[in-house]
Design a protein around this motif. Structure first.
Motif, short mmCIF file in Angstrom:
data_model
loop_
_atom_site.label_atom_id
_atom_site.label_comp_id
_atom_site.label_asym_id
_atom_site.label_seq_id
_atom_site.Cartn_x
_atom_site.Cartn_y
_atom_site.Cartn_z
N LEU A 1 1.70 44.38 -27.64
CA LEU A 1 2.58 43.62 -28.37
C LEU A 1 3.83 43.59 -27.69
O LEU A 1 4.56 42.29 -27.70
N ALA A 2 4.43 44.43 -27.16
CA ALA A 2 5.96 44.49 -26.81
C ALA A 2 5.82 43.87 -25.36
O ALA A 2 7.04 43.26 -25.02
N SER A 3 4.83 43.59 -24.59
CA SER A 3 4.90 42.61 -23.39
C SER A 3 3.90 41.70 -23.40
O SER A 3 3.48 41.21 -22.22
N ARG A 4 3.49 41.33 -24.56
CA ARG A 4 2.50 40.18 -24.65
C ARG A 4 2.74 38.97 -23.93
O ARG A 4 1.73 38.44 -23.15
N GLU A 5 3.97 38.41 -23.79
CA GLU A 5 4.23 37.17 -23.29
C GLU A 5 4.09 37.39 -21.69
O GLU A 5 3.47 36.49 -20.95
N LEU A 6 4.65 38.33 -21.34
CA LEU A 6 4.63 38.86 -19.66
C LEU A 6 3.25 39.07 -19.22
O LEU A 6 2.89 38.47 -18.44
N ILE A 7 2.42 39.79 -19.92
CA ILE A 7 1.09 40.01 -19.54
C ILE A 7 0.12 38.68 -19.81
O ILE A 7 -0.51 38.52 -18.84
N ASN A 8 0.30 37.98 -20.61
CA ASN A 8 -0.36 36.75 -20.75
C ASN A 8 0.07 35.68 -19.69
O ASN A 8 -0.95 35.05 -19.24
N ALA A 9 1.17 35.63 -19.37
CA ALA A 9 1.43 34.98 -18.33
C ALA A 9 0.98 35.27 -17.02
O ALA A 9 0.54 34.35 -16.25
N ARG A 10 1.03 36.77 -16.87
CA ARG A 10 0.42 37.15 -15.49
C ARG A 10 -1.10 36.83 -15.38
O ARG A 10 -1.41 36.31 -14.36
N ILE A 11 -1.79 36.94 -16.55
CA ILE A 11 -3.02 36.79 -16.36
C ILE A 11 -3.52 35.07 -16.02
O ILE A 11 -4.17 34.78 -15.56
N GLN A 12 -2.47 34.26 -16.71
CA GLN A 12 -2.79 32.94 -16.59
C GLN A 12 -2.53 32.56 -15.10
O GLN A 12 -3.16 31.64 -14.68
N ALA A 13 -1.52 33.25 -14.76
CA ALA A 13 -1.44 32.78 -13.34
C ALA A 13 -2.60 33.05 -12.32
O ALA A 13 -2.70 32.28 -11.19
N VAL A 14 -3.19 34.08 -12.67
CA VAL A 14 -4.43 34.59 -11.79
C VAL A 14 -5.36 33.64 -12.04
O VAL A 14 -6.26 33.03 -11.40
N LEU A 15 -5.82 33.11 -13.40
CA LEU A 15 -6.50 32.12 -13.79
C LEU A 15 -6.40 30.89 -13.21
O LEU A 15 -7.23 30.08 -12.73
N ASP A 16 -5.14 30.59 -13.05
CA ASP A 16 -4.73 28.91 -12.43
C ASP A 16 -5.04 29.15 -11.13
O ASP A 16 -5.42 27.94 -10.30
N HIS A 17 -4.74 30.17 -10.16
CA HIS A 17 -5.11 30.24 -8.58
C HIS A 17 -6.21 30.52 -8.42
O HIS A 17 -6.90 30.09 -7.52
N GLY A 18 -7.12 31.29 -9.33
CA GLY A 18 -8.52 31.47 -9.05
C GLY A 18 -8.94 32.61 -8.00
O GLY A 18 -10.04 32.87 -7.63
N GLN A 19 -7.77 33.30 -7.39
CA GLN A 19 -8.21 34.48 -6.21
C GLN A 19 -8.17 35.38 -6.89
O GLN A 19 -7.39 36.61 -7.09
N TYR A 20 -9.54 36.05 -7.54
CA TYR A 20 -9.51 36.97 -8.26
C TYR A 20 -9.92 38.35 -7.54
O TYR A 20 -9.68 39.53 -8.12
N ILE A 21 -10.23 38.22 -6.10
CA ILE A 21 -10.27 39.42 -5.34
C ILE A 21 -9.41 39.36 -4.13
O ILE A 21 -9.40 38.40 -3.61
N MET A 22 -8.46 40.14 -4.00
CA MET A 22 -7.37 40.31 -3.10
C MET A 22 -6.24 39.01 -3.09
O MET A 22 -6.13 38.59 -2.09
N GLY A 23 -6.09 38.60 -4.47
CA GLY A 23 -5.17 37.69 -4.67
C GLY A 23 -3.64 37.89 -4.34
O GLY A 23 -3.28 39.05 -4.02
N PRO A 24 -2.86 37.09 -4.37
CA PRO A 24 -1.19 37.42 -4.15
C PRO A 24 -0.70 38.83 -4.90
O PRO A 24 0.15 39.55 -4.43
N GLU A 25 -1.24 38.92 -6.05
CA GLU A 25 -0.62 40.01 -7.06
C GLU A 25 -1.18 41.45 -6.44
O GLU A 25 -0.31 42.10 -6.79
N VAL A 26 -2.13 41.23 -5.62
CA VAL A 26 -2.38 42.64 -4.96
C VAL A 26 -1.52 43.30 -4.20
O VAL A 26 -0.76 44.20 -4.17
N ALA A 27 -1.15 42.22 -3.24
CA ALA A 27 -0.04 42.53 -2.22
C ALA A 27 1.42 42.77 -2.76
O ALA A 27 2.25 43.90 -2.61
N GLU A 28 1.61 42.11 -4.01
CA GLU A 28 2.91 41.99 -4.88
C GLU A 28 2.94 43.38 -5.54
O GLU A 28 4.07 44.47 -5.31
#
Length: 378
Positions: free
Chosen positions: A11-38
């Motif tokens: 709950l303390a980080s809900r907005e940021l967590i949800n936004a991060r998850i949504q970004a992955v759902l939007d780009h669709g790179q579920y394996i080795m997507g840009p968040e991995v290197a970041e």
């Protein structure tokens, strides 16, 4: 009361967590997507290590570390018997032999004074565990390893974010391994882990091993595993990193509160000590309670709606699948600790009122035990 309140943390980080998850759902790179290197870049910078390699779990991190070091059947790897089974499991999975060295009674970490007597020509590595959130005596362990030409793998599944003599856990040895299991100080919402090293060759080897030994697509230069951390889990850890240093401070505040309140109960309940030259992230806040008092304390706390846990009730060298590797004479300190340790609710959102409630219940349990003892004496 929850043992670890993951709901409040979300709950303390809900907005940021949800936004991060949504970004992955939007780009669709579920394996080795840009968040991995970041995430790898962020974690390396946090730890001070040159390289970070995310992997699918803390256990897989240990396996990959040993594979990168070339550990093979017939080799020996020294470790502690007082840890989660994964520490020794990784050794055995590669056909190597776990060699158990007893632990210190105050920190529950590997006792470096006992190390050299267990080193043989077959020894390849040492895996100290930074238990309960506090690093082991890494300088002394590293010095012994250097004298004998051994690698050191810090099992930091519980200690990411802790420090030792001014350096961060996971950047204290040849390789550091951690876990992002949900209950860890820095956790995801599934399984995940990471490896850390300052050795360029080891980093390259571990990156290849985690993707089936590939140096490039469909070119397999070594034996590997399917050990990637998925993009969604990396995104969640990235979101939680934003509050991580604050959460470490709050864990330490909660531990100090426990320390203060427990001081009113005398010496019957002794917290696992944190050495002055290091910090703990208190993955668990653990007491030592004499048996059979521990079981009675758990009953009293349970009746008060307070959960507890025992990390760990049976040392690894006494587990059925591992007992034949036990050292002659066993590891008596680990065996005794297994009968005494009791972990209390802990987390960054544990307030003083909740800590007071826990300690009040412990006091009631002690009072009942004293009455029972007096009745028996009479």
């Amino acid at each position: 009361m929850d043992f670890i309140d993951l709901r409040l943390q979300y709950l303390a980080s809900r907005e940021l967590i949800n936004a991060r998850i949504q970004a992955v759902l939007d780009h669709g790179q579920y394996i080795m997507g840009p968040e991995v290197a970041e995430l790898e870049g962020r974690l390396a910078a946090f730890s001070g290590a040159r390289h970070c390699i995310t992997v699918s779990s803390g256990t897989e991190a240990l396996v990959i570390a040993l594979m990168a070091l070339g550990v093979k059947p017939g080799d020996e790897v020294i470790t502690t018997p007082f840890s989660f089974i994964a520490t020794a499991e990784a050794i055995v999975l590669l056909g190597a032999t776990p060699v158990f060295v007893d632990v210190q009674p105050d920190t529950c970490n590997l006792d470096h004074h006992l190390l050299e007597q267990r080193i043989t020509p077959r020894t390849r590595a040492i895996i100290p565990v930074s238990l309960y959130g506090q690093p082991a005596d890494m300088d002394e362990i590293n010095a012994i390893a250097e004298r004998h030409g051994l690698a050191v793998i810090e099992d930091a599944a519980q200690s990411f974010g802790a420090s030792y003599r001014g350096r961060k856990s996971c950047n204290l040895s040849t390789i550091g391994c951690t876990s992002f299991f949900p209950s860890k100080p820095l956790g995801c919402y599934g399984d995940g882990g990471a490896l850390f090293t300052n050795d360029d060759a080891l980093a390259a080897a571990m990156r290849e091993i985690r993707v089936h030994g590939q140096s490039r697509r469909y070119v397999h230069t070594r034996i590997g595993v399917g050990g990637r951390m998925d993009t969604l889990q990396c995104a969640i850890v990235l979101a939680k990193l934003e509050r991580f240093e604050w959460e470490i401070e709050q864990r330490q505040r909660a531990a100090a509160c426990y320390d203060d309140l427990l001081g009113t109960l005398g010496e019957a309940l002794a917290p696992v000590g944190c050495r002055p030259d290091r910090t703990s992230v208190y993955a668990q806040y653990t007491l030592r309670v004499r048996p059979p008092q521990r079981e009675r304390m758990q009953e009293v706390l349970h009746a008060a709606g307070i959960p507890t846990a025992v990390h760990y009730p049976v040392p690894i060298d006494r587990q059925p699948a591992y007992a034949h590797w036990a050292a002659p004479g066993g590891c008596p300190v680990a065996a005794r600790l297994a009968q005494e340790v009791l972990s209390l609710p802990m987390g960054p959102y544990l307030d003083r009122a909740s800590a007071h409630r826990v300690v009040q219940a412990l006091g009631q349990g002690l009072a009942q035990l004293q009455v029972q003892s007096g009745e028996k004496a009479a």
